[in-house]
Design a protein around this motif. Structure first.
Motif, PDB file in Angstrom:
ATOM      1  N   GLU A   1     -20.221 -23.960  16.253  1.00  0.00           N
ATOM      2  CA  GLU A   1     -20.663 -24.703  15.252  1.00  0.00           C
ATOM      3  C   GLU A   1     -19.867 -25.421  14.489  1.00  0.00           C
TER       4      GLU A   1
ATOM      5  N   ARG B   1     -18.478 -10.434   7.592  1.00  0.00           N
ATOM      6  CA  ARG B   1     -18.718 -10.754   9.021  1.00  0.00           C
ATOM      7  C   ARG B   1     -19.730  -9.991   9.330  1.00  0.00           C
TER       8      ARG B   1
ATOM      9  N   GLY C   1     -21.661  -9.273  16.594  1.00  0.00           N
ATOM     10  CA  GLY C   1     -22.672  -9.315  17.640  1.00  0.00           C
ATOM     11  C   GLY C   1     -22.899  -8.193  18.135  1.00  0.00           C
TER      12      GLY C   1
ATOM     13  N   SER D   1     -26.107 -10.801  20.781  1.00  0.00           N
ATOM     14  CA  SER D   1     -26.435 -11.589  19.622  1.00  0.00           C
ATOM     15  C   SER D   1     -24.837 -12.460  19.348  1.00  0.00           C
ATOM     16  N   PRO D   2     -24.954 -13.527  18.583  1.00  0.00           N
ATOM     17  CA  PRO D   2     -23.601 -14.211  18.202  1.00  0.00           C
ATOM     18  C   PRO D   2     -23.028 -13.266  16.826  1.00  0.00           C
ATOM     19  N   ASP D   3     -21.743 -13.333  17.048  1.00  0.00           N
ATOM     20  CA  ASP D   3     -20.990 -13.021  15.939  1.00  0.00           C
ATOM     21  C   ASP D   3     -21.531 -13.968  14.959  1.00  0.00           C
ATOM     22  N   LEU D   4     -21.183 -13.446  13.561  1.00  0.00           N
ATOM     23  CA  LEU D   4     -21.754 -14.391  12.530  1.00  0.00           C
ATOM     24  C   LEU D   4     -20.551 -14.345  11.379  1.00  0.00           C
TER      25      LEU D   4
ATOM     26  N   GLN E   1     -23.485 -19.666   6.738  1.00  0.00           N
ATOM     27  CA  GLN E   1     -23.518 -18.520   7.958  1.00  0.00           C
ATOM     28  C   GLN E   1     -22.876 -19.477   9.017  1.00  0.00           C
TER      29      GLN E   1
ATOM     30  N   GLU F   1     -12.633 -22.598  14.299  1.00  0.00           N
ATOM     31  CA  GLU F   1     -13.263 -21.606  14.793  1.00  0.00           C
ATOM     32  C   GLU F   1     -12.385 -20.386  15.195  1.00  0.00           C
TER      33      GLU F   1
ATOM     34  N   SER G   1     -21.773 -19.750  13.377  1.00  0.00           N
ATOM     35  CA  SER G   1     -21.499 -18.734  14.463  1.00  0.00           C
ATOM     36  C   SER G   1     -20.718 -19.611  15.463  1.00  0.00           C
ATOM     37  N   ARG G   2     -20.172 -19.012  16.648  1.00  0.00           N
ATOM     38  CA  ARG G   2     -19.380 -19.878  17.547  1.00  0.00           C
ATOM     39  C   ARG G   2     -20.110 -20.980  18.250  1.00  0.00           C
TER      40      ARG G   2
ATOM     41  N   PHE H   1     -12.850 -16.770  13.498  1.00  0.00           N
ATOM     42  CA  PHE H   1     -13.652 -15.683  14.751  1.00  0.00           C
ATOM     43  C   PHE H   1     -12.539 -14.834  15.405  1.00  0.00           C
TER      44      PHE H   1
END
Length: 265
Positions: free
Chosen positions: A174, A210, A213, A108-111, A169, A180, A171-172, A184
């Motif tokens: 965006e 944070r 994922g 799942s993506p890092d947020l 929120q 980014e 994610s990578r 991140f």
């Protein structure tokens, strides 16, 4: 469906193009070349596409899937491949093995939940002055972090300023790469220690939270893996099929050598 995926060594003074005695005239080559205008060698790309299409046309006629003189379409190509090049469906075990060997791909993506204040660069605002204003505001927020929302509303050149700089929120993928990377490629929480420079200007950024994922279980990605493996096997099978057709054909005006990689996309 693209058919221009067989490689051909460069040839000088190439004249007539023919496939098993069927001549493809200069007018057809010129018309096909219009579809390859972005390529490095338009003539060569056009000859490749036409030669492969003629090979498939002849095979489709031989199989009774097409009447002589009829044009080849994608549906006929698909029927031909289904008949001569059946694609095996990957098994559950194969899918599980792929998941186990590539677990890092299935996360799942890092947020990141963040706020920012943007000091935009414009033609009328010298970079040094914009940076100075941003640095001054950053120093103030380092002393008084509770003022962030108020300063965002009065200073930010981003519409988010009216919401206290809230970006919600993220994610990578965006935001722009430089922004980014700042949010991140770090584990920092709170006010980032320095300004973030992007193509838009200078940002003061607060990371509020944070969420890392996590690995996705096989059940969640089974269909994705099955589609990927099916497509991979399909391309490999088509590569072998076109290699066989090319090797048994009488060709003039082009030499077909199947290169590694996908031949039909």
């Amino acid at each position: 469906m693209s058919l221009n995926t067989i490689d051909a060594p460069a040839a000088s003074d190439i004249a007539e193009l023919s496939v098993n005695g069927v001549v493809i005239d200069a007018q057809a080559i010129a018309a096909e070349a219009a579809h390859h205008a972005a390529g490095a060698d338009v003539e060569r790309a056009a000859r490749l596409a036409l030669a492969v299409r003629e090979l498939l046309t002849q095979k489709a006629v031989e199989k009774g899937l097409l009447t002589a003189g009829a044009g080849l379409d994608d549906a006929t190509i698909d029927h031909l491949l289904e008949a001569d090049c059946p694609i095996p469906c990957p098994s559950e075990e194969e899918c599980q093995r792929y998941h186990a060997a590539n677990s890092q791909k299935f996360r799942s993506p890092d947020l990141v939940f963040a706020r920012h204040i943007l000091f935009a660069l414009t033609e009328n605002a010298p970079m040094t002055k914009v940076r100075a204003r941003a640095e001054e505001a950053h120093r103030e927020l380092a002393r008084h972090p509770d003022r962030f929302e108020a300063l965002a509303q009065t200073l930010s050149n981003c519409p988010s300023g009216q919401a206290g700089g809230n970006l919600g929120q993220l994610s990578r993928g965006e935001s722009v790469p430089e922004f980014e990377a700042a949010i991140f490629d770090s584990t920092h929480i709170g006010l980032l220690p320095g300004l973030v420079k992007s193509r838009y200007g200078f940002h003061i950024v607060v990371v509020e939270r944070r969420i890392a994922g996590v690995a996705l279980p096989f059940e969640a990605v089974r269909e994705l893996i099955q589609r990927y493996l099916s497509e991979h096997v399909r391309h490999k099978s088509i590569q072998q099929y076109l290699t066989l057709l090319a090797s048994g054909a009488e060709l003039t005006g082009i030499t077909l050598e199947v290169r590694p990689g996908f031949l039909l996309q």
